[in-house]
Design an enzyme around this catalytic site. Structure first.
Site, mmCIF file in Angstrom:
data_model
loop_
_atom_site.group_PDB
_atom_site.id
_atom_site.type_symbol
_atom_site.label_atom_id
_atom_site.label_comp_id
_atom_site.label_asym_id
_atom_site.label_seq_id
_atom_site.Cartn_x
_atom_site.Cartn_y
_atom_site.Cartn_z
ATOM 1 N N LYS A 74 0.840 -1.197 0.000
ATOM 2 C CA LYS A 74 0.000 0.000 0.000
ATOM 3 C C LYS A 74 0.881 1.255 0.000
ATOM 4 C CE LYS A 74 -3.927 -2.320 2.165
ATOM 5 N NZ LYS A 74 -4.749 -2.618 3.362
ATOM 6 N N GLN A 102 -4.704 -0.891 9.613
ATOM 7 C CA GLN A 102 -4.663 -2.233 9.014
ATOM 8 C C GLN A 102 -5.288 -3.253 9.971
ATOM 9 O OE1 GLN A 102 -3.811 -2.955 5.909
ATOM 10 N NE2 GLN A 102 -4.018 -5.167 6.106
ATOM 11 N N ASP A 156 -10.816 3.831 4.389
ATOM 12 C CA ASP A 156 -11.347 2.476 4.218
ATOM 13 C C ASP A 156 -12.873 2.433 4.198
ATOM 14 O OD1 ASP A 156 -9.755 0.208 3.948
ATOM 15 O OD2 ASP A 156 -8.952 0.428 5.962
HETATM 16 N N1 GUN Z 1 -7.090 -6.114 6.177
HETATM 17 C C1 GUN Z 1 -7.388 -6.830 5.070
HETATM 18 N N2 GUN Z 1 -7.977 -6.057 4.132
HETATM 19 C C2 GUN Z 1 -8.051 -4.820 4.665
HETATM 20 C C3 GUN Z 1 -8.569 -3.583 4.170
HETATM 21 O O1 GUN Z 1 -9.096 -3.463 3.058
HETATM 22 N N3 GUN Z 1 -8.460 -2.535 5.024
HETATM 23 C C4 GUN Z 1 -7.913 -2.646 6.264
HETATM 24 N N4 GUN Z 1 -7.871 -1.566 7.020
HETATM 25 N N5 GUN Z 1 -7.428 -3.778 6.737
HETATM 26 C C5 GUN Z 1 -7.507 -4.857 5.945
#
Ligand code: GUN
Length: 300
Positions: A62, A106, A129
């Site tokens: 990311k 995350q 998100d």
């Molecule tokens: N863990 C797995 N996928 C995601 C996501 O799309 N966002 C976040 N914040 N954590 C994750």
């Protein structure tokens, strides 16, 4: 043996890697248009707690993708014994930071930490998100706001491959706030008839078999068999499982769907890796950019 469509070739692969690249390239151009006019770059803050190796890889991807697109990234790493209070303090500081347009926590958080308690403290306007209750509320009311990245990416893949959910039976396996619930809401908005399945669903195989669009986010490796797939269906595999290699090192990656079987039954299918995963990252950048534009004003 799964039922194989007569005369049907293997399914079309829905190439999330390629589509994600198109989205990210487009964002890069848009961001340059802003910065060339003297505006600051968009900023994304990423909070990672604990030592989950898969989460560390996702976060690294990311951050790397942000930099390639011209989004400034701010990485905040915490040990596994971090407290909710410390994470909330970090979120509140980032809420006040003018360089930050998106905040990502995350998931999963380590131990018994409550993701909900931490996410509740996000400024909804900086939610990268779409997981703050306010933004999930907007989504369920059909209003604009940051949308959870994985389901947003799933809808983008469907659109790109010309698959219109209207009038179709969609089955979503999984009911998390992260994927299942928002995916069901987005498919309903596109006029699909949606069934949400979970660990207590009876005759899951038979329910799956009714699906024109099957979205699988259950977290169990290769659980959905080819015989569960309706011939000609679209299969979206959200799962990602890292298998150990023979020498104990890096091995293959598999999804929640038994790809080798399902690909001969479905008309469209996402591979793992290279399907939904890259779209999740691209949608994170898109959400950050959309938050930035809302805050700083669009350029054109
Ligand atoms: N863990 C797995 N996928 C995601 C996501 O799309 N966002 C976040 N914040 N954590 C994750």
């Amino acid at each position: 043996m799964p039922e194989v469509l007569k005369d049907q070739q293997a399914a079309t692969l829905m190439d999330g890697k390629e589509l994600a690249k198109l989205v990210k390239d487009d964002l890069k151009v848009k961001i340059e248009r802003h910065t060339k006019k003297g505006k600051r770059s968009p900023g994304l803050a990423v909070i990672l707690a604990g030592d989950d190796s898969a989460s560390a890889i996702y976060v690294k991807n990311k951050v790397k993708s942000c930099e390639a697109a011209g989004i400034e990234s701010f990485f905040h790493k915490f040990p596994a014994d971090v407290t909710e209070k410390e994470l909330i303090e970090c979120v509140e500081k980032l809420n006040k930071d003018d360089k930050v347009d998106g905040i990502l926590v995350q998931l999963p958080l380590p131990g018994k930490l409550s993701a909900d308690n931490v996410l509740d403290h996000l400024d909804p306007a900086k939610d990268a998100d779409g997981l703050h209750p306010y933004n999930l509320g907007l989504l369920f009311c059909g209003k604009k706001g940051p949308t959870p990245c994985t389901p947003k990416g799933v809808m983008k893949l469907l659109e790109h491959y010309g698959i219109d959910p209207s009038g179709k039976n969609a089955v979503v396996i999984g009911r998390s706030n992260l994927v299942g619930k928002p995916a069901a809401a987005l498919l309903t908005q596109k006029n699909a008839t949606v069934t949400v399945c979970h660990s207590k669903t009876a005759k899951l195989d038979e329910v799956c078999k009714q699906a024109d669009i099957l979205v699988v986010a259950m977290g169990k490796r290769e659980f959905v068999k080819g015989s569960w797939v309706k011939p000609g269906a679209t299969v979206i595999d959200v799962g990602i499982h890292h298998l150990q290699g023979e020498d104990g090192g890096k091995g293959k990656i598999a999804g929640d769907v038994c790809f080798a079987e399902a690909k001969d039954v479905a008309a469209f299918i996402t591979p793992v890796p290279g399907g939904v995963g890259p779209m999740t990252v691209a949608m994170l950048l898109a959400n950050t950019f959309e938050n930035y534009e809302r805050k700083t004003g669009a350029v054109d």
